[in-house]
Design a protein around this motif. Structure first.
Motif, mmCIF file in Angstrom:
data_model
loop_
_atom_site.group_PDB
_atom_site.id
_atom_site.type_symbol
_atom_site.label_atom_id
_atom_site.label_comp_id
_atom_site.label_asym_id
_atom_site.label_seq_id
_atom_site.Cartn_x
_atom_site.Cartn_y
_atom_site.Cartn_z
ATOM 1 N N PHE A 1 0.825 -1.221 0.000
ATOM 2 C CA PHE A 1 0.000 0.000 0.000
ATOM 3 C C PHE A 1 0.858 1.270 0.000
ATOM 4 O O PHE A 1 0.613 2.198 -0.787
ATOM 5 C CB PHE A 1 -0.951 0.007 1.209
ATOM 6 C CG PHE A 1 -1.796 1.253 1.290
ATOM 7 C CD1 PHE A 1 -2.957 1.386 0.549
ATOM 8 C CD2 PHE A 1 -1.406 2.317 2.097
ATOM 9 C CE1 PHE A 1 -3.727 2.542 0.608
ATOM 10 C CE2 PHE A 1 -2.172 3.478 2.173
ATOM 11 C CZ PHE A 1 -3.340 3.585 1.416
ATOM 12 N N ALA A 2 1.866 1.304 0.860
ATOM 13 C CA ALA A 2 2.698 2.516 0.960
ATOM 14 C C ALA A 2 3.411 2.793 -0.361
ATOM 15 O O ALA A 2 3.480 3.941 -0.816
ATOM 16 C CB ALA A 2 3.705 2.371 2.096
ATOM 17 N N GLU B 1 -8.724 -7.360 -5.091
ATOM 18 C CA GLU B 1 -7.994 -7.379 -3.815
ATOM 19 C C GLU B 1 -7.230 -6.070 -3.608
ATOM 20 O O GLU B 1 -7.268 -5.470 -2.533
ATOM 21 C CB GLU B 1 -7.014 -8.562 -3.790
ATOM 22 C CG GLU B 1 -6.362 -8.760 -2.413
ATOM 23 C CD GLU B 1 -4.871 -8.972 -2.471
ATOM 24 O OE1 GLU B 1 -4.254 -8.701 -3.528
ATOM 25 O OE2 GLU B 1 -4.312 -9.387 -1.444
ATOM 26 N N ARG B 2 -6.568 -5.618 -4.667
ATOM 27 C CA ARG B 2 -5.735 -4.411 -4.544
ATOM 28 C C ARG B 2 -6.600 -3.154 -4.363
ATOM 29 O O ARG B 2 -6.268 -2.286 -3.551
ATOM 30 C CB ARG B 2 -4.843 -4.299 -5.792
ATOM 31 C CG ARG B 2 -3.798 -5.451 -5.853
ATOM 32 C CD ARG B 2 -2.484 -4.961 -5.393
ATOM 33 N NE ARG B 2 -1.534 -5.992 -5.060
ATOM 34 C CZ ARG B 2 -0.365 -6.164 -5.690
ATOM 35 N NH1 ARG B 2 -0.054 -5.431 -6.734
ATOM 36 N NH2 ARG B 2 0.489 -7.065 -5.246
ATOM 37 N N LEU B 3 -7.692 -3.055 -5.111
ATOM 38 C CA LEU B 3 -8.556 -1.871 -4.972
ATOM 39 C C LEU B 3 -9.195 -1.845 -3.588
ATOM 40 O O LEU B 3 -9.386 -0.782 -2.993
ATOM 41 C CB LEU B 3 -9.618 -1.839 -6.073
ATOM 42 C CG LEU B 3 -9.110 -1.728 -7.520
ATOM 43 C CD1 LEU B 3 -10.277 -1.527 -8.487
ATOM 44 C CD2 LEU B 3 -8.084 -0.623 -7.706
ATOM 45 N N ALA C 1 -16.014 1.352 -4.310
ATOM 46 C CA ALA C 1 -17.023 1.091 -5.346
ATOM 47 C C ALA C 1 -16.429 0.288 -6.498
ATOM 48 O O ALA C 1 -17.038 -0.665 -7.001
ATOM 49 C CB ALA C 1 -17.592 2.417 -5.863
ATOM 50 N N LEU C 2 -15.213 0.640 -6.916
ATOM 51 C CA LEU C 2 -14.600 -0.078 -8.034
ATOM 52 C C LEU C 2 -14.193 -1.493 -7.624
ATOM 53 O O LEU C 2 -14.268 -2.427 -8.426
ATOM 54 C CB LEU C 2 -13.390 0.695 -8.563
ATOM 55 C CG LEU C 2 -13.723 2.013 -9.279
ATOM 56 C CD1 LEU C 2 -12.469 2.639 -9.856
ATOM 57 C CD2 LEU C 2 -14.737 1.789 -10.398
ATOM 58 N N PRO D 1 4.026 2.319 -7.713
ATOM 59 C CA PRO D 1 2.728 2.977 -7.843
ATOM 60 C C PRO D 1 1.955 2.482 -9.057
ATOM 61 O O PRO D 1 1.831 3.145 -10.074
ATOM 62 C CB PRO D 1 3.083 4.470 -7.995
ATOM 63 C CG PRO D 1 4.534 4.562 -7.749
ATOM 64 C CD PRO D 1 5.130 3.221 -7.991
ATOM 65 N N ARG D 2 1.449 1.249 -8.940
ATOM 66 C CA ARG D 2 0.607 0.678 -9.986
ATOM 67 C C ARG D 2 -0.304 -0.354 -9.330
ATOM 68 O O ARG D 2 -0.031 -0.817 -8.223
ATOM 69 C CB ARG D 2 1.438 0.080 -11.108
ATOM 70 C CG ARG D 2 2.549 -0.857 -10.692
ATOM 71 C CD ARG D 2 3.475 -1.167 -11.860
ATOM 72 N NE ARG D 2 2.710 -1.540 -13.029
ATOM 73 C CZ ARG D 2 3.036 -1.188 -14.273
ATOM 74 N NH1 ARG D 2 4.115 -0.473 -14.511
ATOM 75 N NH2 ARG D 2 2.284 -1.550 -15.281
ATOM 76 N N VAL D 3 -1.377 -0.689 -10.027
ATOM 77 C CA VAL D 3 -2.332 -1.631 -9.426
ATOM 78 C C VAL D 3 -1.691 -3.002 -9.289
ATOM 79 O O VAL D 3 -1.832 -3.689 -8.280
ATOM 80 C CB VAL D 3 -3.634 -1.702 -10.260
ATOM 81 C CG1 VAL D 3 -4.614 -2.696 -9.635
ATOM 82 C CG2 VAL D 3 -4.281 -0.323 -10.358
ATOM 83 N N HIS D 4 -0.971 -3.448 -10.353
ATOM 84 C CA HIS D 4 -0.194 -4.701 -10.258
ATOM 85 C C HIS D 4 0.875 -4.706 -11.327
ATOM 86 O O HIS D 4 0.965 -3.792 -12.124
ATOM 87 C CB HIS D 4 -1.069 -5.941 -10.364
ATOM 88 C CG HIS D 4 -2.259 -5.809 -11.265
ATOM 89 N ND1 HIS D 4 -2.184 -5.413 -12.583
ATOM 90 C CD2 HIS D 4 -3.582 -5.973 -11.000
ATOM 91 C CE1 HIS D 4 -3.402 -5.394 -13.096
ATOM 92 N NE2 HIS D 4 -4.267 -5.704 -12.163
#
Ligand SMILES: [Fe+2]
Ligand SMILES: [Fe+2]
Length: 189
Positions: A9-10, A116-118, A139-140, A186-189
């Motif tokens: 997360f960080a 999971e990441r969102l 929401a997403l 800094p990316r979703v995956h």
């Protein structure tokens, strides 16, 4: 599915404009992937409607992420290679029906990991008092969970149940290896 490392997360939120740009392109690629499955498999029962609706929803997510970027005065950046998706797509076998099954399972894993990441972003931002971002990601995250189910449903009918479960299990292990080997960024995956 494996759990994301607590340190993610960080690192993911260290540069919010970059994270949101990557997220925008994730949503765009999800829409494109759904429509490319319509192009390749128009004859599959139910798939035109299910996948087109999914593409429509993903496109609305592109609009929402773009609007959030705009509200904060940030301009979306160009897309960068996604090593996670690339690693998973390398597992897709070449012959049918394995090719379609693997394409659907890979899409399901990407949706499930995105969910999971969102969700982690929603919880982390809520804890940090960032109400707008917490609501946005919450929401997403809920939508991506439904999407994973849609891909699993489309794949389940293609092969005998035991074969489906075996492939799902094998790809789950591979997915965990791929996501576990990637640096946090800094990316979703
Ligand atoms: Fe989405
Ligand atoms: Fe999705």
């Amino acid at each position: 599915m494996s759990s994301t490392h607590p340190g993610w997360f960080a690192a993911a939120t260290a540069d919010l404009p970059v994270l949101l740009s990557d997220h925008l392109h994730c949503e765009r690629k999800a829409a494109e992937n759904a429509l490319s499955l319509v192009r390749r498999y128009p004859h599959r029962p139910g798939s035109v409607e299910a996948l087109s609706r999914l593409a429509h929803e993903e496109t609305s997510h592109v609009i929402q992420v773009g609007a959030l970027l705009a509200r904060r005065g940030w301009v979306p950046r160009a897309d960068t290679p996604n090593l996670y998706a690339r690693g998973l797509l390398a597992e897709v076998r070449g012959r049918e029906p394995e090719r379609l099954l693997d394409s659907l399972l890979v899409a399901a894993f990407i949706e499930a990991r995105s969910h999971e990441r969102l969700q982690l972003l929603a919880e982390g931002f809520a804890a940090a008092g960032e109400a707008e971002l917490a609501f946005f990601y919450g929401a997403l995250a809920a939508a991506e969970d439904r999407h994973a189910e849609i891909f699993l449903e489309l794949g389940r009918v293609l092969v005998p149940a035991a074969d489906f479960q075996a492939r799902l299990h094998a790809l789950a292990q591979r997915e965990a290896e791929i996501i576990g080997a990637l640096p946090h960024a800094p990316r979703v995956h």
